[in-house]
Design a protein around this motif. Structure first.
Motif, PDB file in Angstrom:
ATOM      1  N   LEU A 219       0.830  -1.208   0.000  1.00  0.00           N
ATOM      2  CA  LEU A 219       0.000   0.000   0.000  1.00  0.00           C
ATOM      3  C   LEU A 219       0.866   1.261   0.000  1.00  0.00           C
ATOM      4  O   LEU A 219       0.563   2.231  -0.702  1.00  0.00           O
ATOM      5  CB  LEU A 219      -0.930  -0.010   1.217  1.00  0.00           C
ATOM      6  CG  LEU A 219      -2.044  -1.067   1.191  1.00  0.00           C
ATOM      7  CD1 LEU A 219      -2.710  -1.173   2.564  1.00  0.00           C
ATOM      8  CD2 LEU A 219      -3.083  -0.742   0.122  1.00  0.00           C
ATOM      9  N   ILE A 220       1.944   1.228   0.777  1.00  0.00           N
ATOM     10  CA  ILE A 220       2.858   2.379   0.806  1.00  0.00           C
ATOM     11  C   ILE A 220       3.469   2.584  -0.577  1.00  0.00           C
ATOM     12  O   ILE A 220       3.568   3.716  -1.083  1.00  0.00           O
ATOM     13  CB  ILE A 220       3.969   2.159   1.851  1.00  0.00           C
ATOM     14  CG1 ILE A 220       3.378   2.176   3.268  1.00  0.00           C
ATOM     15  CG2 ILE A 220       5.051   3.247   1.708  1.00  0.00           C
ATOM     16  CD1 ILE A 220       2.808   3.501   3.706  1.00  0.00           C
ATOM     17  N   SER A 221       3.865   1.486  -1.236  1.00  0.00           N
ATOM     18  CA  SER A 221       4.473   1.599  -2.572  1.00  0.00           C
ATOM     19  C   SER A 221       3.480   2.132  -3.599  1.00  0.00           C
ATOM     20  O   SER A 221       3.880   2.726  -4.608  1.00  0.00           O
ATOM     21  CB  SER A 221       5.021   0.237  -3.020  1.00  0.00           C
ATOM     22  OG  SER A 221       3.972  -0.648  -3.361  1.00  0.00           O
ATOM     23  N   LEU A 222       2.191   1.917  -3.351  1.00  0.00           N
ATOM     24  CA  LEU A 222       1.159   2.402  -4.274  1.00  0.00           C
ATOM     25  C   LEU A 222       0.794   3.866  -4.026  1.00  0.00           C
ATOM     26  O   LEU A 222      -0.014   4.431  -4.764  1.00  0.00           O
ATOM     27  CB  LEU A 222      -0.100   1.530  -4.159  1.00  0.00           C
ATOM     28  CG  LEU A 222       0.034   0.099  -4.681  1.00  0.00           C
ATOM     29  CD1 LEU A 222      -1.216  -0.718  -4.332  1.00  0.00           C
ATOM     30  CD2 LEU A 222       0.258   0.086  -6.190  1.00  0.00           C
ATOM     31  N   GLY A 223       1.348   4.455  -2.968  1.00  0.00           N
ATOM     32  CA  GLY A 223       1.124   5.872  -2.729  1.00  0.00           C
ATOM     33  C   GLY A 223       0.209   6.207  -1.569  1.00  0.00           C
ATOM     34  O   GLY A 223      -0.186   7.365  -1.390  1.00  0.00           O
TER      35      GLY A 223
END
Length: 274
Positions: A219-223
């Motif tokens: 989720l963090i990598s998706l923004g």
């Protein structure tokens, strides 16, 4: 007289629903008024055996009965899985923090569950669906080990008909003799299939610790902003009152300060999913 914090109220086990070979849902009727907010947990007491913390899987809007979905995993849960309708239980609580549903109004809500972690998320889902117009979209992304390990199979046909709710499912593996219409892969693969705007979405995650860890990283990598990722951290809870210390992570006691946390509150604790 002040209520004794360790004294449960009596409850009747009305019915047991088989979900998977090692997961059952228990329909319980408290014999005194009892309510909770979605995300909070209760201590379920088996007389003469012990107690353990569980988060209800039923709607908090229905207060006459509580449903709790439990995986067979230890002494108390072994006894619970052997119980039948009509037997007596005890219940105390509710305890801990709840999902801040009102802060989700006007947003997309992504519910990401793994295995029996769908249980507390079902309570949240019922809450959201009670007034679905307040949310832009609701996405339920659920993963299990195999098709035989999917909980609430009998509810998915009804949920699939619900306007405003999108459902994605995956299994880690699919044996050749089992039918499966969803994806094959870890639950995080569903995040590549779902359509959402990370800037306008609240993500709620519950499942095994390793699933929660890698889902959060994805989720963090998706923004996603860490403030918009809500985690149900239920590992190692015991007394429910912050007394025994079993569930301490960093400066928090999960049972007292959680179990619902934003990742923003936990990200400084090294690996909070251990």
């Amino acid at each position: 007289m002040k209520k004794h914090i360790y004294r449960p109220i009596e409850a009747l086990l009305e019915r047991v629903i088989d979900e998977t070979p090692n997961i059952k849902t228990f329909v319980i009727k408290p014999l005194e008024p009892f309510s909770f907010k979605t995300g909070q947990f209760v201590e379920l007491v088996v007389p003469g055996v012990g107690e353990a913390p569980f988060t209800p899987s039923s709607s908090p809007l229905k207060t006459d009965k509580i449903e709790i979905t439990i995986m067979k995993a230890g002494f108390v849960t072994d006894r619970l899985h052997a119980m039948k309708g009509g037997e007596k239980l005890g219940i105390r609580g509710p305890y801990g923090t709840s999902y801040p549903v009102e802060s989700f109004h006007g947003k997309e809500v992504l519910i990401l569950g793994g295995g029996v972690g769908l249980a507390p998320l079902r309570s949240l889902l019922y809450t959201l669906l009670s007034d679905v117009s307040k949310f832009t979209k609701i996405i339920l992304a659920y993963g299990s080990k195999t098709p035989g390990d999917v909980v609430y199979k009998y509810l998915f046909p009804e949920w699939n008909k619900t306007r405003g709710l999108e459902i994605l499912k995956s299994v880690d593996v699919c044996p050749v003799d089992m039918d499966w219409e969803g994806e094959v892969g870890l639950v995080t693969c569903l995040l590549d299939k779902a359509k959402f705007d990370p800037q306008k979405t609240a993500a709620v995650v519950c499942g095994p610790p390793v699933m929660m860890k890698f889902s959060t990283m994805k989720l963090i990598s998706l923004g996603f902003d860490p403030k918009d990722i809500y985690l149900s951290m239920e590992a190692n809870m015991s007394c429910g009152l912050g007394k025994c210390g079993h569930c301490q992570i960093g400066e928090y006691f999960i049972c007292k300060d959680g179990p619902v946390f934003t990742y923003d509150k936990l990200k400084h604790i090294g690996d909070p999913f251990v």
